[in-house]
Design a protein around this motif. Sequence first.
Motif, PDB file in Angstrom:
ATOM      1  N   PRO A 153      29.709  20.701  17.851  1.00  0.00           N
ATOM      2  CA  PRO A 153      29.699  21.361  16.976  1.00  0.00           C
ATOM      3  C   PRO A 153      30.526  22.546  17.018  1.00  0.00           C
ATOM      4  O   PRO A 153      31.079  22.582  17.553  1.00  0.00           O
ATOM      5  N   TYR A 154      29.989  23.343  15.655  1.00  0.00           N
ATOM      6  CA  TYR A 154      31.203  24.598  16.457  1.00  0.00           C
ATOM      7  C   TYR A 154      30.246  25.633  15.903  1.00  0.00           C
ATOM      8  O   TYR A 154      29.113  25.511  15.339  1.00  0.00           O
ATOM      9  N   ALA A 155      30.844  27.306  16.083  1.00  0.00           N
ATOM     10  CA  ALA A 155      30.558  29.088  15.804  1.00  0.00           C
ATOM     11  C   ALA A 155      32.441  29.031  15.273  1.00  0.00           C
ATOM     12  O   ALA A 155      32.566  29.036  15.530  1.00  0.00           O
ATOM     13  N   VAL A 156      32.003  30.078  14.326  1.00  0.00           N
ATOM     14  CA  VAL A 156      33.036  30.902  13.082  1.00  0.00           C
ATOM     15  C   VAL A 156      32.558  32.258  13.858  1.00  0.00           C
ATOM     16  O   VAL A 156      32.053  32.935  14.092  1.00  0.00           O
ATOM     17  N   ALA A 157      34.461  32.389  13.995  1.00  0.00           N
ATOM     18  CA  ALA A 157      34.634  33.971  14.956  1.00  0.00           C
ATOM     19  C   ALA A 157      35.266  34.464  13.766  1.00  0.00           C
ATOM     20  O   ALA A 157      36.713  33.745  13.829  1.00  0.00           O
ATOM     21  N   PHE A 158      35.335  35.697  13.082  1.00  0.00           N
ATOM     22  CA  PHE A 158      35.948  36.476  12.385  1.00  0.00           C
ATOM     23  C   PHE A 158      37.296  37.552  13.291  1.00  0.00           C
ATOM     24  O   PHE A 158      36.101  38.552  13.824  1.00  0.00           O
ATOM     25  N   LEU A 177      34.637  29.551   3.742  1.00  0.00           N
ATOM     26  CA  LEU A 177      34.700  28.546   4.553  1.00  0.00           C
ATOM     27  C   LEU A 177      33.871  27.419   4.508  1.00  0.00           C
ATOM     28  O   LEU A 177      33.454  26.380   5.233  1.00  0.00           O
ATOM     29  N   ASP A 178      32.650  27.181   3.190  1.00  0.00           N
ATOM     30  CA  ASP A 178      31.886  26.589   2.266  1.00  0.00           C
ATOM     31  C   ASP A 178      31.192  25.827   4.513  1.00  0.00           C
ATOM     32  O   ASP A 178      31.035  24.554   4.792  1.00  0.00           O
ATOM     33  N   LEU A 179      30.630  26.631   4.580  1.00  0.00           N
ATOM     34  CA  LEU A 179      30.003  26.716   6.314  1.00  0.00           C
ATOM     35  C   LEU A 179      28.395  26.700   6.210  1.00  0.00           C
ATOM     36  O   LEU A 179      27.955  26.952   5.409  1.00  0.00           O
ATOM     37  N   ASP A 180      27.862  25.795   6.485  1.00  0.00           N
ATOM     38  CA  ASP A 180      26.824  25.472   6.825  1.00  0.00           C
ATOM     39  C   ASP A 180      25.777  26.158   6.723  1.00  0.00           C
ATOM     40  O   ASP A 180      26.374  27.142   7.744  1.00  0.00           O
ATOM     41  N   ALA A 181      24.238  26.150   6.916  1.00  0.00           N
ATOM     42  CA  ALA A 181      23.229  27.321   6.742  1.00  0.00           C
ATOM     43  C   ALA A 181      22.825  27.615   8.388  1.00  0.00           C
ATOM     44  O   ALA A 181      23.110  28.846   8.798  1.00  0.00           O
ATOM     45  N   ASP A 182      23.422  26.627   9.255  1.00  0.00           N
ATOM     46  CA  ASP A 182      23.015  26.962  10.500  1.00  0.00           C
ATOM     47  C   ASP A 182      24.075  27.067  11.540  1.00  0.00           C
ATOM     48  O   ASP A 182      24.407  27.237  13.120  1.00  0.00           O
TER      49      ASP A 182
END
Length: 216
Positions: A153-158, A177-182
């Motif tokens: 599992p991951y989170a993205v930080a700009f 980034l084609d990230l999932d909604a969650d």
Amino acid sequence: MAFAPSSTTSRAAEEVVVTPDAADSIHLPDTALDLVKILVAGPFGVGKTTLIDSVSEIRPLHTEEPLSEASVQVDDLAGVRDKSTTTVAVDFGRISLPGGVVLYLFGTPGQERFRALWDDIAYGALGALVLVDSRRIDASFDVLGLVEESGLPYAVAFNAFPDAPRHYTHEQLRAALDLDADTPMVTCDARDGDSSVDALLALVQHLIDRHAPEDR
């Protein structure tokens, strides 16, 4: 904020605690309940070392080496021309959160040539904070692929670089980034400890939500 770490997470954390020479890196807070291994991932020059430096309550362990003429031929310096060093193995730091959760932070090399290290560094991790530079979003695709292939599992930080474009919307960045909604997506300043902690907390909350009972 309590969730039980896996035995592999605790073992991996214990193995690394004795590595740094600084004596204060061995002592755990008296309130420590859960030891959680977290990866800080991202492409070359995105600010992983800086983020770990900004939050670590112990003297961080770094494996920084000067960029050589040889590495300039294989490392993409676009957007990071002022960078003179690179992580060649791992960065390590530690931060204690409220509730007795202690995060062991492992910064991973961002270059493709260090891909062979990924499985070893990722072993026992519960999640990853992926740093992204909005000036060069495409540089993050390989790292995101590695994280997703590992099942973490991951989170993205700009990371908010001073000259980063400001015109992108939240939806545009998520789509790029084609990230999932969650998948949590936040903005941080890796130089600022409070901002970096907020990014880590977004990941921790994501992990808690994933481990929460479905009937909660």
